[in-house]
Scaffold this active site. Structure first.
Site, PDB file in Angstrom:
ATOM      1  N   VAL A  10       0.812  -1.236   0.000  1.00  0.00           N
ATOM      2  CA  VAL A  10       0.000   0.000   0.000  1.00  0.00           C
ATOM      3  C   VAL A  10       0.838   1.274   0.000  1.00  0.00           C
ATOM      4  CG1 VAL A  10      -2.127  -0.956   0.952  1.00  0.00           C
ATOM      5  CG2 VAL A  10      -0.306  -0.224   2.508  1.00  0.00           C
ATOM      6  N   MET A 125      -2.908  -4.747 -16.689  1.00  0.00           N
ATOM      7  CA  MET A 125      -4.299  -4.947 -16.261  1.00  0.00           C
ATOM      8  C   MET A 125      -5.247  -3.937 -16.890  1.00  0.00           C
ATOM      9  SD  MET A 125      -4.667  -6.928 -13.047  1.00  0.00           S
ATOM     10  CE  MET A 125      -3.493  -8.191 -12.599  1.00  0.00           C
ATOM     11  N   HIS A 155       6.325   7.015 -24.161  1.00  0.00           N
ATOM     12  CA  HIS A 155       6.298   6.988 -22.697  1.00  0.00           C
ATOM     13  C   HIS A 155       7.085   8.183 -22.147  1.00  0.00           C
ATOM     14  CE1 HIS A 155       4.911   2.795 -23.125  1.00  0.00           C
ATOM     15  NE2 HIS A 155       4.434   2.943 -21.904  1.00  0.00           N
ATOM     16  N   LYS A 159      11.346   6.454 -18.360  1.00  0.00           N
ATOM     17  CA  LYS A 159      11.319   5.019 -18.718  1.00  0.00           C
ATOM     18  C   LYS A 159      12.696   4.590 -19.222  1.00  0.00           C
ATOM     19  CE  LYS A 159       8.545   1.536 -21.105  1.00  0.00           C
ATOM     20  NZ  LYS A 159       8.538   0.637 -19.938  1.00  0.00           N
TER      21      LYS A 159
HETATM   22  P1  NAP Z   1       6.416   0.867  -6.269  1.00  0.00           P
HETATM   23  O1  NAP Z   1       5.838   2.234  -6.208  1.00  0.00           O
HETATM   24  O2  NAP Z   1       7.889   0.687  -6.166  1.00  0.00           O
HETATM   25  O3  NAP Z   1       5.686  -0.009  -5.127  1.00  0.00           O
HETATM   26  C1  NAP Z   1       6.117  -1.313  -4.778  1.00  0.00           C
HETATM   27  C2  NAP Z   1       5.500  -1.708  -3.452  1.00  0.00           C
HETATM   28  O4  NAP Z   1       5.964  -3.025  -3.111  1.00  0.00           O
HETATM   29  C3  NAP Z   1       5.896  -0.793  -2.309  1.00  0.00           C
HETATM   30  O5  NAP Z   1       4.840  -0.704  -1.392  1.00  0.00           O
HETATM   31  C4  NAP Z   1       7.087  -1.549  -1.719  1.00  0.00           C
HETATM   32  O6  NAP Z   1       7.352  -1.226  -0.370  1.00  0.00           O
HETATM   33  C5  NAP Z   1       6.579  -2.971  -1.822  1.00  0.00           C
HETATM   34  N1  NAP Z   1       7.684  -3.928  -1.726  1.00  0.00           N
HETATM   35  C6  NAP Z   1       8.831  -3.927  -2.446  1.00  0.00           C
HETATM   36  N2  NAP Z   1       9.613  -4.953  -2.069  1.00  0.00           N
HETATM   37  C7  NAP Z   1       8.940  -5.602  -1.073  1.00  0.00           C
HETATM   38  C8  NAP Z   1       9.215  -6.743  -0.277  1.00  0.00           C
HETATM   39  N3  NAP Z   1      10.348  -7.442  -0.418  1.00  0.00           N
HETATM   40  N4  NAP Z   1       8.283  -7.141   0.627  1.00  0.00           N
HETATM   41  C9  NAP Z   1       7.118  -6.477   0.770  1.00  0.00           C
HETATM   42  N5  NAP Z   1       6.819  -5.369   0.058  1.00  0.00           N
HETATM   43  C10 NAP Z   1       7.719  -4.953  -0.855  1.00  0.00           C
HETATM   44  O7  NAP Z   1       5.986   0.132  -7.626  1.00  0.00           O
HETATM   45  P2  NAP Z   1       4.640   0.306  -8.470  1.00  0.00           P
HETATM   46  O8  NAP Z   1       4.817   1.315  -9.541  1.00  0.00           O
HETATM   47  O9  NAP Z   1       3.484   0.426  -7.540  1.00  0.00           O
HETATM   48  O10 NAP Z   1       4.602  -1.121  -9.208  1.00  0.00           O
HETATM   49  C11 NAP Z   1       4.545  -2.310  -8.459  1.00  0.00           C
HETATM   50  C12 NAP Z   1       4.580  -3.503  -9.412  1.00  0.00           C
HETATM   51  O11 NAP Z   1       3.425  -3.494 -10.247  1.00  0.00           O
HETATM   52  C13 NAP Z   1       5.778  -3.512 -10.360  1.00  0.00           C
HETATM   53  O12 NAP Z   1       6.188  -4.847 -10.572  1.00  0.00           O
HETATM   54  C14 NAP Z   1       5.206  -2.930 -11.641  1.00  0.00           C
HETATM   55  O13 NAP Z   1       5.914  -3.341 -12.795  1.00  0.00           O
HETATM   56  C15 NAP Z   1       3.836  -3.546 -11.604  1.00  0.00           C
HETATM   57  N6  NAP Z   1       2.809  -2.872 -12.395  1.00  0.00           N
HETATM   58  C16 NAP Z   1       1.957  -3.679 -13.076  1.00  0.00           C
HETATM   59  C17 NAP Z   1       0.900  -3.132 -13.777  1.00  0.00           C
HETATM   60  C18 NAP Z   1      -0.095  -4.055 -14.438  1.00  0.00           C
HETATM   61  O14 NAP Z   1      -1.010  -3.578 -15.122  1.00  0.00           O
HETATM   62  N7  NAP Z   1       0.003  -5.369 -14.234  1.00  0.00           N
HETATM   63  C19 NAP Z   1       0.720  -1.745 -13.824  1.00  0.00           C
HETATM   64  C20 NAP Z   1       1.605  -0.936 -13.112  1.00  0.00           C
HETATM   65  C21 NAP Z   1       2.647  -1.523 -12.392  1.00  0.00           C
HETATM   66  P3  NAP Z   1       8.557  -0.219  -0.033  1.00  0.00           P
HETATM   67  O15 NAP Z   1       8.163   1.094  -0.627  1.00  0.00           O
HETATM   68  O16 NAP Z   1       8.624  -0.211   1.452  1.00  0.00           O
HETATM   69  O17 NAP Z   1       9.799  -0.784  -0.675  1.00  0.00           O
END
Ligand code: NAP
Length: 267
Positions: A10, A125, A155, A159
């Site tokens: 979150v 998604m 983008h 990126k």
């Molecule tokens: P982000 O802002 O870096 O958020 C990642 C989250 O995961 C943060 O809350 C982080 O906590 C937590 N986290 C990281 N390592 C962890 C661990 N070892 N244990 C528990 N929590 C951990 O990244 P984001 O932009 O939200 O993207 C997250 C993921 O979704 C990425 O893989 C991205 O490529 C993917 N994504 C997918 C889609 C889709 O449509 N499928 C769209 C957008 C993004 P901390 O901040 O404390 O490190």
């Protein structure tokens, strides 16, 4: 029907978008919010910082968070996601995985877990992008002969990779639909004296700049006409909306590994 939703990560960008999306959806209830151990958000109302208040407090204990939850939505990092995957299997809770970057072992673990619980696992998604993939296949089958196929993506300036995974996915969808091998027919950028275009190729062009969230255009250029299919993402909310749609779709679903095409009935 309301769905009790637990959200992992979150503190992340997608985690926040999900908190907002759940708060705005009358059919979803935020059941639990999970973050990593030592997160500064532990014990805090996860949406309070941006005005989305709830009675939920952030926890680092997935087993507690999943008690009574009807689905977990996870956009974190592969190592974290695999822990949440185990927790969901143990709790019998369906899972939506948006996290990207799994290695083969990680993907295999997800497939094994999906024998026990229903899992939607999709690298993009966005409802619109998944529809675009389907439209791309249909268009490619009709426009295979006499039309040059190009994929243009844009983008933001931060990126670090190109072309985007979605552009490559579009290329795969098109190539697969008309029996071409993308690894052999893809052309990534052109410069200098390139010679005439080979009609069997699929070209990619990349634009980088500003704060563009993500634009993709699939171009079929024929003689006397062009067909363009374009998707433009304007915020992360699109991914959160798709994840909520997947979370609702999972309710009552049998164990299995699903993707957004299943959710959107595009197969
Ligand atoms: P982000 O802002 O870096 O958020 C990642 C989250 O995961 C943060 O809350 C982080 O906590 C937590 N986290 C990281 N390592 C962890 C661990 N070892 N244990 C528990 N929590 C951990 O990244 P984001 O932009 O939200 O993207 C997250 C993921 O979704 C990425 O893989 C991205 O490529 C993917 N994504 C997918 C889609 C889709 O449509 N499928 C769209 C957008 C993004 P901390 O901040 O404390 O490190």
């Amino acid at each position: 029907m309301t769905v009790q939703i637990a959200i992992a990560g979150v503190s992340g960008r997608m985690g926040r978008a999900l908190i907002e999306a759940v708060a705005a959806d009358a059919n979803c209830v935020l059941h639990a919010a999970i973050d990593r151990p030592a997160s500064p958000l532990l014990g805090v109302d996860p949406g309070a910082a941006w005005g989305v208040t709830s009675s939920v407090r952030v926890t680092d204990l997935p087993a507690d968070a999943l008690r009574g939850a009807q689905v977990l939505i996870d956009f974190t990092r592969p190592e974290a996601s695999l822990n949440y995957l185990d927790a969901c299997v143990n709790a019998g809770v369906p899972l939506v995985i948006g996290t990207t970057g799994f290695d083969d072992q990680g993907k295999a673990n997800i497939a094994v877990a999906a024998r026990h619980i229903p899992v939607v696992f999709a690298p993009n998604m966005s409802v619109g992008v998944n529809l675009l993939m389907k439209l791309a296949e249909i268009a490619a089958q009709v426009l295979e002969d006499g039309y040059d196929i190009e994929i243009i993506e844009a983008h933001h300036r931060h990126k670090i990779d190109a072309p985007s995974g979605t552009a490559l996915g579009l290329g795969q969808a098109v190539a697969g639909a008309i029996g071409r091998d993308l690894a052999k027919c893809a052309v990534f950028g052109r410069e200098g004296v390139t010679g005439e275009r080979d009609p069997q190729t699929i070209g990619f062009a990349t634009v980088r700049g500003g704060d563009i969230v993500g634009d993709h255009t699939l171009l079929f250029a024929g003689v006397g006409e062009r067909v363009e299919l374009t998707h433009k993402a304007s915020s992360r909310a699109t991914f959160a909306q798709g994840a909520l749609r997947a979370a609702k779709w999972l309710q009552g679903r049998a164990p299995g590994l699903y993707d957004m095409r299943d959710v959107l009935n595009l197969k």
